[in-house]
Every structure is written in structure tokens, then in C-alpha cells.
Design an enzyme around this catalytic site. Structure first.
Site, mmCIF file in Angstrom:
data_model
loop_
_atom_site.group_PDB
_atom_site.id
_atom_site.type_symbol
_atom_site.label_atom_id
_atom_site.label_comp_id
_atom_site.label_asym_id
_atom_site.label_seq_id
_atom_site.Cartn_x
_atom_site.Cartn_y
_atom_site.Cartn_z
ATOM 1 N N SER B 148 0.835 -1.191 0.000
ATOM 2 C CA SER B 148 0.000 0.000 0.000
ATOM 3 C C SER B 148 0.881 1.257 0.000
ATOM 4 C CB SER B 148 -0.962 -0.050 1.188
ATOM 5 O OG SER B 148 -2.006 0.879 1.027
ATOM 6 N N ASP B 224 -10.156 -5.652 -3.149
ATOM 7 C CA ASP B 224 -9.557 -4.616 -2.302
ATOM 8 C C ASP B 224 -10.443 -3.367 -2.344
ATOM 9 O OD1 ASP B 224 -7.952 -2.473 -1.357
ATOM 10 O OD2 ASP B 224 -6.124 -3.537 -1.942
ATOM 11 N N HIS B 257 -7.337 -6.088 1.019
ATOM 12 C CA HIS B 257 -6.169 -5.247 1.310
ATOM 13 C C HIS B 257 -5.405 -5.724 2.545
ATOM 14 C CE1 HIS B 257 -4.099 -1.548 0.237
ATOM 15 N NE2 HIS B 257 -4.073 -1.138 1.490
#
Lengths: 282, 282
Positions: B148, B224, B257
Site C-alpha cells: 500500500s 480490495d 487489502h
């Protein structure tokens, strides 16, 4: 039963659910990993019992077990370590080794604990029935394992229910709760002062009393700070030796009591159970 | 440098240490896993950069990376995600996507951030020098990866320092911080309103501007929640396509995620880097 989270992991499903646990008189969270094989049909199931202070989630996040569960095609159920909720009594001083997070997998007989702290019955009856009803598992093909207080719980469940589990294993288990400070504190509160009632929850006592043989694997870190006073693995070796109970008890140099230790050997344990389950069916 | 914890894991050493980070003007924690091979001699080193809200520990506990690091004989360094401490300014409202835990791996130029938020220089210079001085690593044989915000950081570090890293990879990276809400908030505060200054920290801009090729692997979960608005992997695909930059960008159906996603593919990424490092030496 309400699913509260779901995450894809190693092509399987890591689920967390909540349910009203009748045995415990409270709502409980529980986690289950379903391997990819469960999409095609029911799979064997392993029960993991965690140690002091844990919830159902520590194992899920830290053990790295999903990879091996996916490899061997087994589900893993990880329940919480005690009843929970505002109505559930806790240690008056909030101690971490008794009360919430420290149910010791017993049926308490003493007030105020006896109204909720019935983890033994919850694990022996209510939870397996729920798992069998709600998830694609072969409920009869199961094994059990755990860590520390949960290693104690796993061994007690297996030794007291011959034929139910194909195998049992433990990481750094409390092998003789009747003879260590953690266990003496918990059992005296949950069960009262009569030590005869403690024996049903003491693995060494159960083995000495002639428990039925099943495959038993124990890993114990040699650098575990709790080894000498609380875990006392040598008492298990002695009980097995005296009773002719076959056990694979391994000391692992340099390893401590943490999830880093568990993660290092969880693959071995899952393979051990998968093989025992396969063999028990054959 | 002070070691604050050490745990044996997969026959290697999981260490956490604290040091006075001159670049950041504060004390920092950092974790490093040394595989068993490091007992015999220096090993290659991977740098892992974590995402928003993480410390150096999330990856250590949740990714299950140690097994693969031990298998391939590589060290993994996981630094914190921002400067820390009472003297370090935070978002006035304590937001989780800016300030502490959200350094975005830039050198801030705007007050009050510029006095501490210099994670780019910390990672480019100070930390690698410390790692090389204190641990048995082959400092020149390294790769970098992250998740991320950390996937963004890893790609920026690799694209701006050609020849330094043998390879780079990312899980669900922020590929174009100049064009997403998280990035716009962070870069406008850390760097000010002149968007030209943002380009040096935007992977898509760096690739479009002719960054030197190196092996690049990206995994992105299709489930996600941050994909559409924040991560926008398609912008990276477009930038690579337009610039002739070769990248292996993979969409993984059903994955979100979380660290469950990272754990599922961390083995692939570590093998990718180990192979790239081996190849770069040959």
C-alpha cells in the site's frame, strides 16, 4: 450464527463469526479457516486452543497456519479462551492469568465462575455441533492442538474423550496444572479447594490414571521463560514413561514461548494431524 | 543501537532494535529477520516498507515471511512508517492517513513536517548504513518491497535509485499518489501546493519520465476496497505500457487489502527477489 469478517487467504476462506453460546451464557466469537478443498466437499477439522490472554484471533494472525491447512486440506477452528461479555465475572484485580482470557478449558463449579466458565462443555459439545451444522467439515475426522494453557486444554480434551480425536499436539503446554502456580490459581478458584476434582483437568494425572493411547506430539522451547516453573515438561515425560504412554516430546533449542516459536513448527503439527486423520480412516 | 527483543524463528533470529535516527531527529524502532544462513556469513537483504498505520512490527507478526526468508537465505529489514516521539508533529485531528504512521516515505519540505518527516533520506542512506554496520548482510545485494503506502515507497526508492536494488515488488501499492485522496492529502502537506515537486514521489510519473528498468512485480487483490479510488493499479499499467517499462502486474481474484492477502503471496515475492539478486550477481 453471524459471520463478522471474511478474508481470502491461500485460496481458502478465513472467517470470523459470532454466536450465542448456550453453554457459556454469553455471545462468543470464533474463527475458522476453510481451505480451498472445502469448496469441493467437506474436509477434516482441527481445533486450536490458544493460551492465556489470547482471543480467537491471535492464532489467525500470527501462526501462519493457513498455508499448511491449505496444503493438507484441513479446516482449523480457533475458539476464544474464555466466556466474554459485561455479565461474565473477571478476576477482581483484572489479572491476565485468571478470568477473562484465561478459562483454562474447565467447567467451573464454584460461584461466581460456574455460571459462565464452562469451556470444557462448550468445546466438547456445543462448538463442534455448531461447526458441523454450519461449515463443510467432516465432523468425525478431527484432531486438536494448542499452546500453553491451550496445550493443556487440547491434551485434556483428547485424553478424556478416547476415540474422538485422531491425534493431539501441543506447543509449550501446561502439562500439570495441579502442580504449577498458573494452574493452582485457576483450578482453586474455578473448582474449589478439593484437589481430587482437579485431576480430570490435569494431563499428567489423566495419563497416570490410564488414559487411552493416541498420537501425541509436544514441542517445547528450551529458552521458554515459563518452562521451569509453569510448564514442567519433564512431568509429562515422567507420566508417559511410568504409564507406557507413547509420546513424541521434542525440546527445541533457542525457542521461547512466543508465536515465533509456534509459527516455526506449526507446519509440522498440521502435517502430523493430517496424517493421523488419514491413517485413522484407513 | 539497542536490541530490544530477540526471538528465534525458523532457526534464524527475529530482532527488534532502537536507534537514534539522525535524519529524522528522533529515536526509531526497526525490525530485522536474520535467516539461519547468516550464522555462516553475510546474506542479501530485503527491505519491507509497511502501509498506513503500521509500525515495524505488523509485518513481523502477520506476513509469515520468516519461513521464506529462511528458505532463501535472505535477511528482511522492516522499518517503521514515520518518525515517532513526543516531539514529532502529528495530524492535528489524529487522522490515521497522515502524520504519525503515515510518513509516505518522502522528505517533507513544509513546516512543521520538514524537521522530522524525512523518511526518504532515512531509507536511502542512514538505515542501510546502520544495517550494513551492525548485521551480517551483503549490503550491496538488496531488493525492496512493500504494501500500500509502502508499495508506493518501495517503487519510488527503486525507480529513483537505479542500480541499487536488484528488484522491486509491491502488494496493492499506491501507484499514483499525486492522483488519489490519500496521496493528495499527504503530499500537499509534506511538500506544499506545487505539484511539480510531487512527481519525484509518484511511481507513475517516474516511469513516464523514463525511469531505468528493473524487475517489477505487483500483486493487487480484486476485492480490495481501496482499489478504485486510492490504488488505481490501471494507472501503473498505462504508465508502463506507454513507456515500454516491463512489469508483472497481477490481479488476484477475491483478495482484499489485508495481511491475509500479503501472507498468501509473500513467498512468491521473496522468491522473486532472491532470484533477481542471484541473477544480478551472475
Amino acid at each position: 450464527m453471524t459471520v463478522v469478517s471474511e478474508n481470502r487467504c491461500f485460496d481458502g476462506r478465513q472467517l470470523r463469526f459470532r454466536h450465542a453460546a448456550e453453554t457459556l451464557g454469553c455471545d462468543m466469537h470464533c474463527s475458522i479457516y476453510l481451505p480451498p478443498q472445502a469448496q469441493a466437499g467437506p474436509v477434516p477439522v482441527l481445533y486450536w486452543l490458544s493460551g492465556l490472554t489470547c482471543t480467537d484471533e491471535n492464532f489467525v494472525h500470527k501462526a501462519g497456519a493457513q498455508r499448511y491447512a491449505a496444503e493438507h486440506g484441513v479446516a482449523i477452528v480457533s475458539p476464544d479462551t474464555s466466556p466474554r461479555g459485561d455479565n461474565v465475572p473477571d478476576d477482581p484485580e483484572g489479572a491476565w492469568d485468571f478470568g477473562l482470557g484465561a478459562g483454562f478449558y474447565v467447567n467451573a463449579t464454584e460461584a461466581p465462575w460456574s455460571s459462565h466458565y464452562r469451556m470444557y462443555d462448550y468445546l466438547a459439545t456445543e462448538l463442534p455441533a455448531l461447526i458441523a451444522a454450519e461449515f463443510p467439515v467432516q465432523a468425525e475426522r478431527c484432531s486438536i492442538f494448542g499452546h500453553s494453557m491451550g496445550g493443556h486444554g487440547a491434551m485434556v480434551m483428547a485424553l478424556r474423550n478416547p476415540g474422538r480425536y485422531a491425534s493431539v499436539s501441543a506447543f509449550a503446554p501446561i502439562v500439570a496444572p495441579a502442580r504449577c502456580p498458573w494452574g493452582e490459581k485457576a483450578l482453586s478458584h474455578y473448582l474449589g479447594p478439593d484437589r481430587d476434582t482437579w485431576k480430570q483437568y490435569d494431563s499428567c494425572e489423566l495419563i497416570s490414571a490410564g488414559a487411552t493411547q493416541l498420537p501425541l506430539l509436544v514441542d517445547q522451547g528450551e529458552a521458554d521463560n515459563f518452562l521451569a516453573q509453569q510448564l514442567q515438561t519433564s512431568l509429562l515425560e515422567q507420566a508417559c514413561s511410568d504409564s507406557g504412554f507413547r509420546a513424541d516430546i521434542r525440546y527445541q533449542p533457542g525457542y521461547d514461548h512466543s508465536y515465533f516459536f509456534i509459527a516455526s513448527f506449526i507446519g509440522t503439527h498440521i502435517a502430523f494431524h493430517a496424517q493421523a486423520i488419514a491413517r485413522s480412516q484407513a
